[in-house]
Design a protein around this motif. Structure first.
Motif, PDB file in Angstrom:
ATOM      1  N   UNK A 100       0.833  -1.208   0.000  1.00 16.90           N
ATOM      2  CA  UNK A 100       0.000   0.000   0.000  1.00 16.90           C
ATOM      3  C   UNK A 100       0.866   1.255   0.000  1.00 16.90           C
ATOM      4  N   UNK A 101       1.882   1.276   0.861  1.00 20.89           N
ATOM      5  CA  UNK A 101       2.756   2.443   0.935  1.00 20.89           C
ATOM      6  C   UNK A 101       3.896   2.372  -0.082  1.00 20.89           C
ATOM      7  N   UNK A 102       4.153   1.164  -0.615  1.00 23.06           N
ATOM      8  CA  UNK A 102       5.278   0.951  -1.531  1.00 23.06           C
ATOM      9  C   UNK A 102       6.608   1.231  -0.842  1.00 23.06           C
ATOM     10  N   UNK A 103       6.683   0.885   0.459  1.00 20.15           N
ATOM     11  CA  UNK A 103       7.923   1.034   1.217  1.00 20.15           C
ATOM     12  C   UNK A 103       8.547  -0.344   1.400  1.00 20.15           C
ATOM     13  N   UNK A 104       9.842  -0.447   1.142  1.00 20.06           N
ATOM     14  CA  UNK A 104      10.539  -1.702   1.394  1.00 20.06           C
ATOM     15  C   UNK A 104      10.748  -1.905   2.889  1.00 20.06           C
ATOM     16  N   UNK A 105      10.813  -0.810   3.629  1.00 21.12           N
ATOM     17  CA  UNK A 105      10.917  -0.862   5.081  1.00 21.12           C
ATOM     18  C   UNK A 105      10.354   0.448   5.619  1.00 21.12           C
ATOM     19  N   UNK A 106      10.032   0.482   6.910  1.00 17.28           N
ATOM     20  CA  UNK A 106       9.477   1.686   7.501  1.00 17.28           C
ATOM     21  C   UNK A 106       8.883   1.405   8.869  1.00 17.28           C
ATOM     22  N   UNK A 107       8.326   2.430   9.486  1.00 18.15           N
ATOM     23  CA  UNK A 107       7.750   2.329  10.815  1.00 18.15           C
ATOM     24  C   UNK A 107       6.357   1.702  10.718  1.00 18.15           C
ATOM     25  N   UNK A 108       6.199   0.506  11.266  1.00 16.06           N
ATOM     26  CA  UNK A 108       4.928  -0.202  11.158  1.00 16.06           C
ATOM     27  C   UNK A 108       3.819   0.472  11.958  1.00 16.06           C
ATOM     28  N   UNK A 109       4.179   1.398  12.856  1.00 15.56           N
ATOM     29  CA  UNK A 109       3.137   2.120  13.592  1.00 15.56           C
ATOM     30  C   UNK A 109       2.303   2.988  12.653  1.00 15.56           C
ATOM     31  N   UNK A 110       2.860   3.317  11.487  1.00 16.32           N
ATOM     32  CA  UNK A 110       2.090   4.054  10.471  1.00 16.32           C
ATOM     33  C   UNK A 110       0.854   3.260  10.074  1.00 16.32           C
ATOM     34  N   UNK A 111       1.031   1.961   9.900  1.00 19.05           N
ATOM     35  CA  UNK A 111      -0.094   1.093   9.554  1.00 19.05           C
ATOM     36  C   UNK A 111      -1.090   1.043  10.710  1.00 19.05           C
ATOM     37  N   UNK A 112      -0.585   0.906  11.922  1.00 21.70           N
ATOM     38  CA  UNK A 112      -1.452   0.829  13.104  1.00 21.70           C
ATOM     39  C   UNK A 112      -2.356   2.053  13.194  1.00 21.70           C
ATOM     40  N   UNK A 113      -1.791   3.226  12.975  1.00 21.61           N
ATOM     41  CA  UNK A 113      -2.562   4.467  13.054  1.00 21.61           C
ATOM     42  C   UNK A 113      -3.654   4.500  11.988  1.00 21.61           C
ATOM     43  N   UNK A 114      -3.311   4.107  10.761  1.00 21.38           N
ATOM     44  CA  UNK A 114      -4.302   4.151   9.685  1.00 21.38           C
ATOM     45  C   UNK A 114      -5.391   3.099   9.867  1.00 21.38           C
ATOM     46  N   UNK A 115      -5.026   1.940  10.412  1.00 19.79           N
ATOM     47  CA  UNK A 115      -6.045   0.937  10.705  1.00 19.79           C
ATOM     48  C   UNK A 115      -7.010   1.467  11.756  1.00 19.79           C
ATOM     49  N   UNK A 116      -6.484   2.128  12.778  1.00 18.19           N
ATOM     50  CA  UNK A 116      -7.353   2.691  13.809  1.00 18.19           C
ATOM     51  C   UNK A 116      -8.319   3.721  13.206  1.00 18.19           C
ATOM     52  N   UNK A 117      -7.817   4.576  12.343  1.00 12.46           N
ATOM     53  CA  UNK A 117      -8.676   5.586  11.716  1.00 12.46           C
ATOM     54  C   UNK A 117      -9.722   4.945  10.803  1.00 12.46           C
ATOM     55  N   UNK A 118      -9.304   3.889  10.097  1.00 16.03           N
ATOM     56  CA  UNK A 118     -10.241   3.197   9.217  1.00 16.03           C
ATOM     57  C   UNK A 118     -11.347   2.532  10.026  1.00 16.03           C
ATOM     58  N   UNK A 119     -10.988   1.945  11.153  1.00 17.91           N
ATOM     59  CA  UNK A 119     -12.002   1.330  12.015  1.00 17.91           C
ATOM     60  C   UNK A 119     -13.040   2.347  12.484  1.00 17.91           C
ATOM     61  N   UNK A 120     -12.599   3.560  12.756  1.00 17.08           N
ATOM     62  CA  UNK A 120     -13.523   4.592  13.216  1.00 17.08           C
ATOM     63  C   UNK A 120     -14.604   4.890  12.177  1.00 17.08           C
ATOM     64  N   UNK A 121     -14.314   4.533  10.929  1.00 14.89           N
ATOM     65  CA  UNK A 121     -15.253   4.847   9.853  1.00 14.89           C
ATOM     66  C   UNK A 121     -16.072   3.643   9.380  1.00 14.89           C
ATOM     67  N   UNK A 122     -15.564   2.427   9.618  1.00 13.14           N
ATOM     68  CA  UNK A 122     -16.291   1.266   9.086  1.00 13.14           C
ATOM     69  C   UNK A 122     -16.881   0.360  10.161  1.00 13.14           C
ATOM     70  N   UNK A 123     -16.484   0.567  11.426  1.00 11.84           N
ATOM     71  CA  UNK A 123     -16.981  -0.275  12.508  1.00 11.84           C
ATOM     72  C   UNK A 123     -18.110   0.418  13.267  1.00 11.84           C
ATOM     73  N   UNK A 124     -19.043  -0.369  13.780  1.00 12.53           N
ATOM     74  CA  UNK A 124     -20.105   0.184  14.628  1.00 12.53           C
ATOM     75  C   UNK A 124     -19.510   0.713  15.921  1.00 12.53           C
ATOM     76  N   UNK A 125     -18.616  -0.046  16.534  1.00 11.12           N
ATOM     77  CA  UNK A 125     -17.904   0.366  17.736  1.00 11.12           C
ATOM     78  C   UNK A 125     -16.427   0.065  17.531  1.00 11.12           C
ATOM     79  N   UNK A 126     -15.622   1.073  17.188  1.00 13.21           N
ATOM     80  CA  UNK A 126     -14.207   0.837  16.883  1.00 13.21           C
ATOM     81  C   UNK A 126     -13.424   0.215  18.029  1.00 13.21           C
TER      82      UNK A 126
END
Length: 232
Positions: free
Chosen positions: A182-208
């Motif tokens: 998704x990011x096209x990064x060979x390496x990087x800070x995986x917390x970036x993914x964690x943050x975006x997953x949390x934000x995505x949950x806020x929009x698609x889950x009934x109770x994030x």
């Protein structure tokens, strides 16, 4: 040449493989290189490229068998390269599912023109269509997403993350894979993914706080569930 097109070059001759890869990379393509058929086939199963350049004579698994197996699950354009130049050889390659056939030695300019032609045809034949996956509806042409009939507003990166997850629904995908695909990064800070997953949950889950669609598989990654009958 379509900028950013993902092309696999599968060739056991290191010189030919490198020359072809460098030429197409200079034209703006993303290139993945493989020296044998088995590793290439595994890579295609993991992520289908926009086009394959496939040598016919390969170790481990030959190009004909790679072509046949790929055709069982994908219509990705395949240009077959070979030192065999008889009419029967060309027919055999095309019957195995190749879209085009180029004999060695070949001109890099001719190869590029054939790549361009195959990419144009594939683009015309695969215009993005709206699709539904369980309670999710996606319109790739306009980058719009609905959840249970309600449209949700996603940022560009949230949309790309969601699209990757929904196309890999029911499969656990690691943070490393998400960074790479998704990011096209060979390496990087995986917390970036964690943050975006949390934000995505806020929009698609009934109770994030208690997600039931986009769940964490501890120590492995995330799974998006789209199967009917999921209750939250």
């Amino acid at each position: 040449m379509r900028a950013g097109a993902r092309i696999m070059v599968i060739e056991d001759d290191a010189t030919v493989r490198t020359v072809v890869a460098d030429h197409l990379r200079a034209a703006g393509c993303e290139i993945a290189q493989y020296a044998d058929g088995a590793s290439a086939l595994a890579a295609v199963r993991a992520r289908i490229p926009d086009l394959m350049i496939l040598d016919r004579m390969l170790p481990v698994l030959d190009g004909d068998e790679v072509c046949r197996q790929v055709r069982a699950f994908s219509d990705v354009p395949i240009i077959m390269l070979t030192a065999l130049d008889s009419v029967d050889d060309r027919i055999a390659g095309l019957e195995d599912g190749a879209d085009d056939y180029l004999s060695k030695p070949f001109s890099l300019r001719e190869l590029q023109l054939r790549v361009n032609a195959q990419l144009r045809r594939a683009t015309a034949a695969t215009a993005p269509l709206e699709f539904t996956a369980g309670r999710f509806r996606v319109d790739p042409a306009h980058r719009r997403v609905w959840v249970g009939g309600r449209e949700v507003a996603l940022t560009a990166r949230e949309y790309e993350l969601f699209l990757y997850l929904v196309r890999n629904a029911e499969r656990v995908v690691s943070r490393e894979e998400i960074l790479r695909e998704v990011w096209q990064w060979a390496f990087g800070d995986e917390s970036t993914v964690t943050v975006h997953v949390r934000r995505l949950r806020e929009k698609i889950e009934t109770d994030p706080r208690f997600p039931c669609f986009l769940t964490t598989e501890w120590g492995a990654g995330y799974r998006l569930t789209v199967a009917e009958g999921v209750r939250c």
